[in-house]
Design a protein around this motif. Structure first.
Motif, PDB file in Angstrom:
ATOM      1  N   PRO A 145     -12.277   5.209   8.835  1.00 20.53           N
ATOM      2  CA  PRO A 145     -11.425   4.380   9.702  1.00 20.53           C
ATOM      3  C   PRO A 145      -9.967   4.844   9.623  1.00 20.53           C
ATOM      4  CG  PRO A 145     -12.812   3.010   8.301  1.00 20.53           C
ATOM      5  CD  PRO A 145     -12.920   4.407   7.791  1.00 20.53           C
ATOM      6  N   GLU A 146      -9.391   5.157  10.761  1.00 16.99           N
ATOM      7  CA  GLU A 146      -8.037   5.717  10.808  1.00 16.99           C
ATOM      8  C   GLU A 146      -6.983   4.761  10.265  1.00 16.99           C
ATOM      9  OE1 GLU A 146      -6.781   8.753  11.709  1.00 16.99           O
ATOM     10  OE2 GLU A 146      -8.877   9.405  11.676  1.00 16.99           O
ATOM     11  N   LYS A 147      -7.115   3.475  10.555  1.00 14.54           N
ATOM     12  CA  LYS A 147      -6.058   2.524  10.200  1.00 14.54           C
ATOM     13  C   LYS A 147      -6.012   2.188   8.711  1.00 14.54           C
ATOM     14  CE  LYS A 147      -5.431   0.531  14.726  1.00 14.54           C
ATOM     15  NZ  LYS A 147      -5.358  -0.677  15.536  1.00 14.54           N
ATOM     16  N   LEU A 148      -7.001   2.644   7.947  1.00 15.31           N
ATOM     17  CA  LEU A 148      -6.986   2.395   6.507  1.00 15.31           C
ATOM     18  C   LEU A 148      -6.144   3.420   5.754  1.00 15.31           C
ATOM     19  CD1 LEU A 148     -10.705   1.485   5.696  1.00 15.31           C
ATOM     20  CD2 LEU A 148      -8.825  -0.036   6.273  1.00 15.31           C
ATOM     21  N   LYS A 149      -5.868   4.537   6.397  1.00 16.50           N
ATOM     22  CA  LYS A 149      -5.137   5.617   5.731  1.00 16.50           C
ATOM     23  C   LYS A 149      -3.753   5.155   5.310  1.00 16.50           C
ATOM     24  CE  LYS A 149      -7.504   9.520   7.827  1.00 16.50           C
ATOM     25  NZ  LYS A 149      -7.401  10.683   8.712  1.00 16.50           N
ATOM     26  N   GLY A 150      -3.383   5.498   4.080  1.00 15.59           N
ATOM     27  CA  GLY A 150      -2.064   5.157   3.562  1.00 15.59           C
ATOM     28  C   GLY A 150      -2.029   3.856   2.786  1.00 15.59           C
ATOM     29  N   TRP A 151      -3.086   3.061   2.867  1.00 16.05           N
ATOM     30  CA  TRP A 151      -3.131   1.801   2.124  1.00 16.05           C
ATOM     31  C   TRP A 151      -3.674   2.056   0.725  1.00 16.05           C
ATOM     32  CZ3 TRP A 151      -1.084  -2.733   3.769  1.00 16.05           C
ATOM     33  CH2 TRP A 151      -0.736  -2.814   5.119  1.00 16.05           C
ATOM     34  N   VAL A 152      -3.065   1.426  -0.266  1.00 20.22           N
ATOM     35  CA  VAL A 152      -3.526   1.566  -1.648  1.00 20.22           C
ATOM     36  C   VAL A 152      -4.962   1.043  -1.751  1.00 20.22           C
ATOM     37  CG1 VAL A 152      -3.156   0.786  -4.018  1.00 20.22           C
ATOM     38  CG2 VAL A 152      -1.197   1.344  -2.582  1.00 20.22           C
ATOM     39  N   GLY A 153      -5.821   1.807  -2.405  1.00 24.32           N
ATOM     40  CA  GLY A 153      -7.208   1.388  -2.594  1.00 24.32           C
ATOM     41  C   GLY A 153      -8.136   1.788  -1.468  1.00 24.32           C
TER      42      GLY A 153
ATOM     43  N   LEU B  93     -13.307  -3.702  11.284  1.00 21.48           N
ATOM     44  CA  LEU B  93     -12.357  -4.808  11.431  1.00 21.48           C
ATOM     45  C   LEU B  93     -10.924  -4.314  11.591  1.00 21.48           C
ATOM     46  CD1 LEU B  93     -13.753  -7.276   8.735  1.00 21.48           C
ATOM     47  CD2 LEU B  93     -14.128  -7.326  11.196  1.00 21.48           C
ATOM     48  N   SER B  94     -10.601  -3.182  10.969  1.00 24.43           N
ATOM     49  CA  SER B  94      -9.230  -2.668  11.021  1.00 24.43           C
ATOM     50  C   SER B  94      -8.821  -2.260  12.433  1.00 24.43           C
ATOM     51  CB  SER B  94      -9.060  -1.489  10.068  1.00 24.43           C
ATOM     52  OG  SER B  94      -9.956  -0.441  10.403  1.00 24.43           O
ATOM     53  N   GLU B  95      -9.791  -2.034  13.299  1.00 18.19           N
ATOM     54  CA  GLU B  95      -9.471  -1.665  14.688  1.00 18.19           C
ATOM     55  C   GLU B  95      -9.043  -2.870  15.514  1.00 18.19           C
ATOM     56  OE1 GLU B  95      -9.310   1.341  16.285  1.00 18.19           O
ATOM     57  OE2 GLU B  95      -9.477   2.142  14.253  1.00 18.19           O
ATOM     58  N   TYR B  96      -9.453  -4.074  15.102  1.00 12.79           N
ATOM     59  CA  TYR B  96      -9.216  -5.265  15.915  1.00 12.79           C
ATOM     60  C   TYR B  96      -8.276  -6.267  15.266  1.00 12.79           C
ATOM     61  CZ  TYR B  96     -13.417  -3.233  17.897  1.00 12.79           C
ATOM     62  OH  TYR B  96     -14.312  -2.356  18.431  1.00 12.79           O
ATOM     63  N   MET B  97      -7.996  -6.107  13.979  1.00  8.46           N
ATOM     64  CA  MET B  97      -7.151  -7.068  13.267  1.00  8.46           C
ATOM     65  C   MET B  97      -5.966  -6.361  12.623  1.00  8.46           C
ATOM     66  SD  MET B  97      -9.935  -9.486  11.402  1.00  8.46           S
ATOM     67  CE  MET B  97     -11.162 -10.392  12.301  1.00  8.46           C
ATOM     68  N   ASP B  98      -4.929  -7.139  12.351  1.00  8.52           N
ATOM     69  CA  ASP B  98      -3.725  -6.616  11.718  1.00  8.52           C
ATOM     70  C   ASP B  98      -4.046  -6.199  10.283  1.00  8.52           C
ATOM     71  OD1 ASP B  98      -1.167  -6.064  10.863  1.00  8.52           O
ATOM     72  OD2 ASP B  98      -0.490  -8.142  10.876  1.00  8.52           O
ATOM     73  N   MET B  99      -3.735  -4.945   9.945  1.00  5.05           N
ATOM     74  CA  MET B  99      -4.041  -4.445   8.594  1.00  5.05           C
ATOM     75  C   MET B  99      -3.283  -5.211   7.517  1.00  5.05           C
ATOM     76  SD  MET B  99      -6.364  -2.331   7.842  1.00  5.05           S
ATOM     77  CE  MET B  99      -5.811  -1.989   6.203  1.00  5.05           C
ATOM     78  N   LYS B 100      -2.062  -5.660   7.810  1.00  6.44           N
ATOM     79  CA  LYS B 100      -1.310  -6.437   6.812  1.00  6.44           C
ATOM     80  C   LYS B 100      -2.044  -7.742   6.512  1.00  6.44           C
ATOM     81  CE  LYS B 100       3.464  -4.898   7.309  1.00  6.44           C
ATOM     82  NZ  LYS B 100       4.842  -5.355   7.566  1.00  6.44           N
ATOM     83  N   TRP B 101      -2.559  -8.370   7.546  1.00  5.40           N
ATOM     84  CA  TRP B 101      -3.280  -9.639   7.373  1.00  5.40           C
ATOM     85  C   TRP B 101      -4.576  -9.409   6.586  1.00  5.40           C
ATOM     86  CZ3 TRP B 101      -7.904 -11.963   8.836  1.00  5.40           C
ATOM     87  CH2 TRP B 101      -7.939 -13.360   8.702  1.00  5.40           C
ATOM     88  N   LEU B 102      -5.276  -8.320   6.909  1.00  2.00           N
ATOM     89  CA  LEU B 102      -6.513  -8.002   6.183  1.00  2.00           C
ATOM     90  C   LEU B 102      -6.236  -7.722   4.706  1.00  2.00           C
ATOM     91  CD1 LEU B 102      -8.260  -5.690   8.815  1.00  2.00           C
ATOM     92  CD2 LEU B 102      -8.968  -7.990   8.142  1.00  2.00           C
ATOM     93  N   ARG B 103      -5.150  -6.986   4.418  1.00  2.00           N
ATOM     94  CA  ARG B 103      -4.814  -6.690   3.022  1.00  2.00           C
ATOM     95  C   ARG B 103      -4.411  -7.961   2.284  1.00  2.00           C
ATOM     96  NH1 ARG B 103      -4.116  -2.366  -0.290  1.00  2.00           N
ATOM     97  NH2 ARG B 103      -6.128  -1.973   0.698  1.00  2.00           N
ATOM     98  N   GLU B 104      -3.634  -8.828   2.945  1.00  2.00           N
ATOM     99  CA  GLU B 104      -3.244 -10.109   2.326  1.00  2.00           C
ATOM    100  C   GLU B 104      -4.489 -10.914   1.979  1.00  2.00           C
ATOM    101  OE1 GLU B 104      -0.186 -13.429   1.806  1.00  2.00           O
ATOM    102  OE2 GLU B 104       0.108 -11.300   2.136  1.00  2.00           O
TER     103      GLU B 104
END
Length: 201
Positions: free
Chosen positions: A44-52, A61-72
């Motif tokens: 998944p492209e939007k996961l790149k750069g996130w710790v873990g 899910l990362s394609e349709y939801m805000d990554m900050k919200w998912l990480r929180e």
């Protein structure tokens, strides 16, 4: 059981009628980077750069939801699970004064009663509202672009002071990995008691 088998068959056959987006080109699919955790899926492209990040997002899910919200959400669930695993074990050996002792943690809510359980829900809601300054929805939680997921400014022991970005990322990774493990652990503990009908230890 028969109902579940029929439901699974219906769901699997209905997937044949769902239209899938066409790939941009064959070369893109042939040279796509594969997920580290699920090597049969693309990363998944939007996961790149996130710790873990280990490329685990089977439902995309990362394609349709805000990554900050998912990480929180992941961090909060991990923290809750870490506390829950400690509490699950402790309650078998520790009894709160004024309450009856129970070995089976699944019976604890019935022993303390509805009032105590509702107090937990209420005060966690107040805490959530307070820490986010009233912004508790996915659309409003990160209106402040400087807000970092999971960072509540709570560091009474000063563990984050004077640390480099690499050292902070190492601490974040440890918290996330321990949280992920604790989510599996508390699920296993609860189901152990349900299945066996006996205390954890």
């Amino acid at each position: 059981m028969k109902f579940l088998v029929v439901l699974a068959a219906l769901l699997s056959s209905s997937s044949a009628f769902v239209s899938q987006p066409k790939p941009a080109g064959v070369s893109t699919q042939l040279h796509a980077e594969m997920s580290e955790s699920l090597p049969f899926l693309t990363r998944p492209e939007k996961l790149k750069g996130w710790v873990g990040d280990v490329g685990f997002d089977p439902f995309n899910l990362s394609e349709y939801m805000d990554m900050k919200w998912l990480r929180e959400s992941e961090i909060k669930h991990g923290r809750s699970a870490m506390l829950a695993t400690v509490g699950f074990v402790a309650q078998q050996y520790v009894t709160i004064p004024g309450y009856e002792h129970v070995d089976d943690s699944n019976l604890a809510p019935s022993v303390v009663g509805v009032s105590a359980m509702l107090q937990i829900v209420f005060w966690m809601g107040v805490l959530e509202f307070w820490t986010n300054k009233g912004n508790v929805t996915m659309e409003t939680m990160f209106l402040d672009p400087a807000r970092e997921p999971g960072n509540l400014g709570f560091d009474p022991m000063g563990l984050g002071k004077g640390k480099s970005e690499a050292e902070m990322n190492d601490l974040k990774l440890k918290e996330i990995m321990n949280g992920r493990l604790a989510m599996f652990a508390i699920g296993g503990m609860i189901h152990h008691n349900w299945v066996t009908g006996e205390p954890l230890f």
